[in-house]
Motif scaffolding. Structure first.
Motif, PDB file in Angstrom:
ATOM      1  N   ASP A 601       0.840  -1.206   0.000  1.00 41.93           N
ATOM      2  CA  ASP A 601       0.000   0.000   0.000  1.00 41.93           C
ATOM      3  C   ASP A 601       0.877   1.259   0.000  1.00 41.93           C
ATOM      4  O   ASP A 601       2.024   1.219   0.466  1.00 41.93           O
ATOM      5  CB  ASP A 601      -0.848  -0.029   1.276  1.00 41.93           C
ATOM      6  CG  ASP A 601      -2.128   0.781   1.109  1.00 41.93           C
ATOM      7  OD1 ASP A 601      -2.282   1.445   0.083  1.00 41.93           O
ATOM      8  OD2 ASP A 601      -2.957   0.730   2.043  1.00 41.93           O
ATOM      9  N   ASP A 602       0.340   2.337  -0.471  1.00 37.09           N
ATOM     10  CA  ASP A 602       1.010   3.644  -0.431  1.00 37.09           C
ATOM     11  C   ASP A 602       2.429   3.571  -0.968  1.00 37.09           C
ATOM     12  O   ASP A 602       3.343   4.220  -0.441  1.00 37.09           O
ATOM     13  CB  ASP A 602       1.045   4.206   1.010  1.00 37.09           C
ATOM     14  CG  ASP A 602      -0.339   4.224   1.635  1.00 37.09           C
ATOM     15  OD1 ASP A 602      -1.332   4.249   0.877  1.00 37.09           O
ATOM     16  OD2 ASP A 602      -0.433   4.211   2.874  1.00 37.09           O
ATOM     17  N   ASP A 624       0.891   5.158  -4.492  1.00 40.00           N
ATOM     18  CA  ASP A 624       0.234   6.032  -3.524  1.00 40.00           C
ATOM     19  C   ASP A 624      -0.513   7.168  -4.225  1.00 40.00           C
ATOM     20  O   ASP A 624      -0.059   7.705  -5.234  1.00 40.00           O
ATOM     21  CB  ASP A 624       1.275   6.620  -2.564  1.00 40.00           C
ATOM     22  CG  ASP A 624       0.602   7.353  -1.419  1.00 40.00           C
ATOM     23  OD1 ASP A 624      -0.109   6.687  -0.645  1.00 40.00           O
ATOM     24  OD2 ASP A 624       0.762   8.590  -1.327  1.00 40.00           O
ATOM     25  N   GLU A 658      -4.005   4.129  -6.731  1.00 43.39           N
ATOM     26  CA  GLU A 658      -5.137   4.540  -5.885  1.00 43.39           C
ATOM     27  C   GLU A 658      -5.314   6.057  -5.981  1.00 43.39           C
ATOM     28  O   GLU A 658      -4.395   6.776  -6.400  1.00 43.39           O
ATOM     29  CB  GLU A 658      -4.938   4.102  -4.428  1.00 43.39           C
ATOM     30  CG  GLU A 658      -3.824   4.821  -3.704  1.00 43.39           C
ATOM     31  CD  GLU A 658      -3.716   4.445  -2.217  1.00 43.39           C
ATOM     32  OE1 GLU A 658      -4.519   3.645  -1.726  1.00 43.39           O
ATOM     33  OE2 GLU A 658      -2.800   4.974  -1.579  1.00 43.39           O
TER      34      GLU A 658
HETATM   35 MG    MG Z   1      -3.186   3.818   0.328  1.00 45.74          MG
END
Ligand code: MG
Ligand code: C2E
Ligand code: MG
Length: 698
Positions: A601-602, A624, A658
């Protein structure tokens, strides 16, 4: 030889009546002796009855420094003696009517230049012939010997060792101080007195000092023959030979046990409270000052807690001072028992105590929460009943707190907690307050929220929202499960507001477990519908969850209990979590082995190295949203996005972006090869019904 000769001559005199013959015989002998002694390594002279020089040999003449012809027949031996020596010599010489020998007469001879030479005079009587020995060196040696003997018999203990530290000699004081006689000590290493209180490094530095400086001194703890430990002040110095090589060591020590005891007693008096033996205000200020400095270096922080007994005066007045004293001692004990080794409990005065907390979290709010928990512990432990001198009673306490971050020095911190205590006692007892009202509010809110999280878990106030994840054709390929707290009063709360507190308190673990269970249940439910059975569900995992020892087992258990297709469950970790912790890799490998997928993630905000990344069982990188949102604004972010995409494909992973909000962002990402997207452009996080409804139209 001189005495033998004399004897022979005397015998001859008494036996022979012809004095003239005898005298000439004697004179001939005298001449022979004079000749023999002329270059002797000692002085020699003959005097007449008045003490005038008749003959003198070379060496003695040199000592006196007069020309021979001025001396012989003119000067008296007395002229070359010091006044005291003149008296001594006259007594022997002029009273010696029997011509008896003079033995070992110690005199001082003065030379023409005034030098005084100690001599030893022996006279054989005949014609007052004397032989003289120079005692200068012997005297000096003797002097040294006398001084050494006196020193060695001083009140300080002394010993001499050879170069290897083996004792060769010890004085009386050594015996009286250590209890060991010289005989006990001889042949032993000086180390035999050691009480074992010093480490290797101590002796190492002592030897270094002896070799480099030729001496050492310091405090050393030894053991007497009777087993008693004592502290001595020891000085050791080297004895070196003419080549500078150490031949011996001389040790000299005095017993400082009593002065040490007096010193520590004085310290105890100055820095500790006599009743409770706790540090007093003075020592406390010192400790706080030190901890303030430490905190600046370590980044961690600290707090001071003022503890005030609510009913001390009443107890003192009604049950008596003796019970009052016992109460204070008991309070000190209880506080010491709950404080950690690095903290400090002190008695300020009367019924006021201070707990100094160190190594608190760098985040002020978290530090405040830790301090509050300690304060609550203090209140709880002091609220327990007291049983003293046959009286059972209760004595509650109030606590005021100030954080290091609120003050720059120790005195100010104490002023703060004092002020806060006075303010709080006006309205409340048996409570806890902070000096800083903002901290107070924040801490209170946190406490309320913490209690709320506990309640929320029990009352099922948490819920999952689902945000679609799509492919280039905008078809739903899955969703990310995002946590929401449906608060009964405050309404819907976003994770950013409560997950940090849940992390700090460890509540994130049961909450995270609930998220995982719900996600698995959702996947199971989707299995039944053709439209949803292919959807993959992404679940966020916190660092705290991953650190749990049984994390692998928990996931395995869940997957098998819910009987889902593990490949449809995707766990999202952040870069920092997975790369800082060695054992994270191990856990990920084990979980991946049962088919569960991992996504980072990110991605791009952490500092993962390519080599570590390659070792992880990852199927996806998630760009991210901060980079995505800078497309068309920051050219460098566009470069980062291109790089991440190339990197992911090189390592055999897919990429999802995202935070995609615009068509332009999607187009850019697509152009560089990104195949999957998540963002408001395709759907916000939404409740399951909405998600499924949207899916129908998709
Ligand atoms: Mg994220
Ligand atoms: P995240 O995992 O990076 O989740 C993505 C966040 O970006 C979500 O915020 C989502 O609502 C938001 N987002 C999605 N698309 C867009 C967009 O187009 N524009 C913008 N501006 N934002 C978008 P949310 O739901 O508030 O979650 C925030 C963070 O809370 C998550 O970041 C995640 O780190 C954490 N979180 C959420 N649910 C859980 C959970 O169940 N467990 C744990 N441990 N953390 C969670
Ligand atoms: Mg996420």
């Amino acid at each position: 030889m001189a005495n033998e000769l004399e004897l022979t001559l005397r015998t001859e005199i008494s036996d022979n009546t012809d004095a003239v013959v005898v005298n000439s015989k004697l004179s001939a002998l005298e001449l022979e002796i004079d000749a023999a002694y002329e270059h002797a390594p000692f002085g020699s002279h003959t005097l007449d009855d008045d003490g005038i020089f008749q003959h003198i040999n070379t060496l003695e003449l040199a000592w006196i420094g007069y020309p021979r012809d001025v001396l012989i027949g003119h000067k008296s031996f007395l002229d070359f003696l010091t006044p005291i020596s003149q008296i001594i010599f006259q007594k022997y010489f002029f009273n010696n009517t029997t011509y008896g020998p003079i033995k070992n007469l110690e005199l001082d001879l003065i030379s023409i230049d005034g030098t005084v030479r100690p001599i030893l005079l022996n006279s054989i009587g005949v014609k007052h012939r004397s032989v003289i020995f120079d005692m200068t060196q012997a005297k000096q040696h003797d002097e040294k010997q006398r001084i050494a003997t006196a020193a060695f018999n001083s009140v300080s203990g002394m010993f001499i060792t050879d170069r290897n530290g083996i004792i060769l000699q010890a004085n009386n004081a050594f015996t009286s101080l250590t209890g060991y006689s010289e005989h006990d000590a001889l042949g032993k290493s000086a180390h035999f007195l050691s009480a074992g209180q010093h480490d290797q490094a101590f002796y190492q530095s002592m030897w270094e000092s002896l070799t480099e400086l030729g001496s050492w001194q310091g405090e050393i703890i030894n053991r007497r023959k009777n087993g008693q430990i004592f502290t001595e002040w020891l000085s050791i110095s080297n004895v070196v030979d003419v080549h500078g090589v150490t031949t011996h060591y001389i040790g000299n020590f005095i017993d400082i046990t009593t002065s040490k005891a007096a010193e520590s007693e004085a310290i105890r008096f100055a820095y500790f409270d006599q009743l409770t033996q706790l540090p007093n205000r003075r020592l406390l200020l010192d400790r706080i000052a030190r901890e303030l400095t430490n905190a600046k270096h370590s980044g961690l922080t600290g707090a001071v807690l003022l503890i005030n007994l609510d009913k001390f005066k009443i107890i003192n007045d009604t049950l008596g001072h003796e019970v009052g004293d016992l109460l204070l001692i008991e309070v000190a004990t209880r506080l010491s028992n709950i404080s950690s080794a690095t903290d400090c409990v002190a008695r300020l005065n009367g019924d006021e105590f201070v707990l100094l907390l160190t190594k608190l979290d760098a985040k002020p709010l978290e530090a405040a929460a830790q301090a509050r928990r300690e304060g609550e512990k203090v209140i709880a432990v002091l609220n327990a009943p007291y049983q003293l001198n046959g009286n059972k009673f209760y004595c509650t306490a109030s606590v005021s707190i100030d954080l290091f971050s609120e003050s720059s020095n120790a005195v100010e911190l104490l002023q703060h907690i004092d002020f806060a205590m006075v303010q709080s006692k006006k309205t409340d007892h048996n409570t806890l307050c902070f000096f800083d009202s903002a901290t107070q509010t924040a801490v209170t809110n946190r406490a309320i929220m913490e209690a709320g999280l506990h309640r929320g878990l029990i009352k099922n106030e948490f819920t999952l929202y689902f945000q679609p994840q799509v492919n280039q054709q905008r078809k739903f390929i899955g969703a990310e499960a995002l946590l929401r707290w449906q608060h009964p009063i405050n309404g819907l709360i976003l994770p950013e507001e409560f997950t940090p507190l849940a992390e700090d308190t460890g509540l994130i673990s049961p909450i995270g477990q609930w998220v995982l269970e719900s996600a698995c249940a959702q996947l199971k439910a989707w299995e039944k519908n053709e439209l949803t059975m292919h959807l993959q569900l992404a679940v966020n995992i916190s660092a705290h969850q991953l650190r749990q020892d049984n994390f692998i087992a928990k996931v395995q258990q869940l997957v098998s209990d819910s009987a889902i297709n593990p490949a449809l469950l995707k766990l999202e970790l952040t870069e920092s979590m997975a790369f800082n912790i060695e054992d994270a890799i191990e856990k990920m490998v084990a979980i991946n082995a049962i088919g569960v997928q991992f996504s980072i993630d990110d991605f791009g905000t952490g500092y993962a190295s390519l080599s570590k990344l390659a070792k992880l069982p990852l199927s996806q990188l998630k760009i991210d949203k901060s980079f995505v949102q800078n497309i068309g604004i920051h050219p460098t972010d566009a470069v980062i996005i291109k790089t991440i995409i190339i990197m992911a494909y090189t390592l055999g992973m897919n990429v999802i972006a995202e935070g995609v909000e615009t068509e332009a962002q999607k187009a850019f990402l697509e152009y560089y090869g990104c195949l999957f997207f998540q963002g408001y452009l395709f759907g916000r996080p939404m409740p399951i019904d909405e998600f499924e409804a949207l899916l129908q139209t998709n």
